[in-house]
Design a protein around this motif. Structure first.
Motif, PDB file in Angstrom:
ATOM      1  N   ASN A  64      99.485  58.028  21.453  1.00  0.00           N
ATOM      2  CA  ASN A  64      98.622  57.611  22.556  1.00  0.00           C
ATOM      3  C   ASN A  64      97.180  57.374  22.121  1.00  0.00           C
ATOM      4  N   ARG A 107     102.191  58.628  35.082  1.00  0.00           N
ATOM      5  CA  ARG A 107     102.643  58.324  33.717  1.00  0.00           C
ATOM      6  C   ARG A 107     101.462  58.047  32.787  1.00  0.00           C
ATOM      7  N   TYR A 108     100.532  57.198  33.240  1.00  0.00           N
ATOM      8  CA  TYR A 108      99.357  56.916  32.431  1.00  0.00           C
ATOM      9  C   TYR A 108      98.525  58.175  32.216  1.00  0.00           C
ATOM     10  N   GLN A 111      99.991  60.489  29.627  1.00  0.00           N
ATOM     11  CA  GLN A 111      99.752  59.983  28.279  1.00  0.00           C
ATOM     12  C   GLN A 111      98.293  60.171  27.878  1.00  0.00           C
ATOM     13  N   ASN A 141     102.568  51.579  27.116  1.00  0.00           N
ATOM     14  CA  ASN A 141     102.127  52.931  26.783  1.00  0.00           C
ATOM     15  C   ASN A 141     100.629  52.958  26.554  1.00  0.00           C
TER      16      ASN A 141
END
Length: 477
Positions: A64, A107-108, A111, A141
């Motif tokens: 990430n 989700r972001y 990460q 991602n």
């Protein structure tokens, strides 16, 4: 003029305080790499900062965090070679005043926390976390980027307090403005503000200071005002701990990862990622590069969705296996270019930035801030000039490129560009942020789009006609 032998400059990906980031594509393999160019003749005082940025970034290796492949320098320029984040900037996925789907925001955010946790375990503070510095790869991602303000706060187990006031005002922690501060809580505060923008589509305040009414409201617990009223109570409880003005009460990474909202299983999350259709604003499923690579007889729209240059992997033939069982060549999206040494070692690097073989398909990746129009390129430019003049915007025109410079509601400098692209008869207007707040930029974009609505193509564009002349460029032999 060729930038480096075998590689073409395809487009400008972004701009920063010390220079531009450009996309390089290998002519033979279509492998891609981003290069950050710093003009040492202009930024003489920045040499030590650039050296520090390179030194820190090269230490990092996490899924990430944007990869730094290497660097080189000549008499005029410093070049930093970076992973190409084909998905663009995170802010582009945020709808102003709305935000995004909570499952995608989670989700972001997960990460982001994973990347930041890695940084802090290495004793490194980022100090400028914001959506503009968070990029997305071809598989959607998150990648933390831009380590220009990063610093080492822990060495051999010894931590030090920081005293440099840096970052972007709406995202920095209150203690950064007034005194020495601890690195980790300051980064956590910035992550909290980012979460607000993901969920609400707006910033909570101009800066976390006593003279800012919105910040005072937050300290007094007035969560019935915007943006807090847009956020559900579980997420709000997390934000209250991440955005605690008292550093000793602010959540740590370990506490964030145990919070119910962080762990919540959103129904259907991850089943399919939805993004805006580039030409008409409708929603459509963005296919991953692997899915597209596996599909036979890809059409032009699929090529358009392919946001990472592809590379066909050859495989070894197994003599003992029948033909139907032989391994098949496959297409992959590369994060580590195999031909990178050609750039790092090539003696023909120069300061010239003239683009040689422009690939319009590559120019069309990553951004939602674009639309097709019914008018010709010349008519579109005239219409855009008419609107900008009516709004009294300060702008310059270079061919078919408009550079607009103004100040947003926070009196901060905002620069964005609009390119009018003639694609074999179909005309596309493509907007890109150069400097400033991404959310403010998107508000201006939506206003300009509304003012141009009478010439915008509402139906589907004939991609085979628009792209036919580009197919040969896209698929080099």
């Amino acid at each position: 003029m060729e930038f480096v032998e075998g590689w073409d400059i395809v487009q400008v990906l972004g701009e920063g305080a010390f220079g531009e980031v450009k996309l390089l594509v290998n002519r033979k393999t279509s492998e891609a790499v981003a290069v950050k160019l710093v003009d040492l003749r202009i930024h003489l005082t920045a040499i030590s900062e650039i050296r520090k940025e390179i030194g820190i970034h090269k230490l990092l290796n996490h899924e990430n965090i944007l990869k730094c492949f290497g660097h080189r320098k000549d008499d005029k320029f410093q070049y930093i070679f970076l992973e190409y984040a084909a998905g663009g900037e995170l802010f582009d996925r945020i709808e102003p005043d709305i935000g995004m789907d909570p499952a995608q925001a989670q989700r972001y955010f997960q990460q982001l926390i994973a990347g930041m946790e890695y940084l802090h375990t290495r004793g490194i503070a980022h100090r400028d976390l914001k959506p503009e510095n968070l990029l997305l790869d071809a598989n959607d991602n998150l990648k933390i980027s831009d380590f220009g303000f990063a610093t080492i706060f822990r060495h051999k187990g010894q931590e030090r307090l920081l005293d440099k006031r840096c970052g972007t005002l709406p995202y920095i922690a209150p203690e950064v403005l007034v005194k020495k501060y601890s690195a980790q809580p300051a980064d956590i505060w910035s992550c909290g503000v980012i979460l607000v923008t993901l969920l609400a589509g707006e910033l909570p305040w101009d800066k976390p200071a006593a003279k800012c009414a919105e910040y005072v409201d937050w300290k007094e617990g007035k969560d019935y005002v915007s943006p807090w009223r847009k956020i559900d109570t579980v997420a709000l409880s997390l934000l209250r701990r991440m955005l605690s003005p008292r550093v000793d009460r602010r959540y740590t990474v370990s506490q964030i990862k145990l919070h119910p909202w962080f762990l919540k299983n959103f129904k259907g999350a991850g089943a399919s990622r939805v993004v805006h259709n580039f030409e008409d604003g409708a929603s459509s499923r963005k296919r991953s590069c692997i899915e597209i690579g596996a599909a036979p007889n890809r059409n032009y729209m699929e090529q358009f969705c392919l946001s990472q240059p592809e590379f066909i992997r050859q495989v070894t033939v197994e003599p003992d296996l029948p033909a139907e069982n032989q391994p098949k060549p496959y297409i992959s999206c590369l994060s580590q270019p195999a031909c990178l040494d050609d750039i790092l070692l090539n003696s023909q690097l120069s300061g010239g930035t003239t683009q040689t073989t422009q690939n319009p398909i590559q120019r069309l990746v990553k951004r939602m801030t674009r639309f097709f129009v019914e008018t010709s390129a010349e008519e579109t430019c005239n219409k855009l000039k008419e609107i900008l003049n009516k709004l009294s915007f300060n702008y310059k025109v270079n061919g078919l490129e408009f550079t607009v410079t103004l100040h947003d509601k926070r009196r901060q400098r905002l620069v964005f560009k609009a390119n009018v692209l003639d694609m074999n008869g179909s005309v596309l207007v493509d907007f890109r942020l150069s400097t400033g707040c991404g959310l403010e930029f998107k508000k201006y974009f939506l206003d300009l789009k509304q003012r141009l609505k009478d010439i915008i193509v509402l139906g589907p564009v004939s991609w085979p006609l628009a792209m036919a002349s580009l197919n040969k460029t896209f698929c080099p032999t």
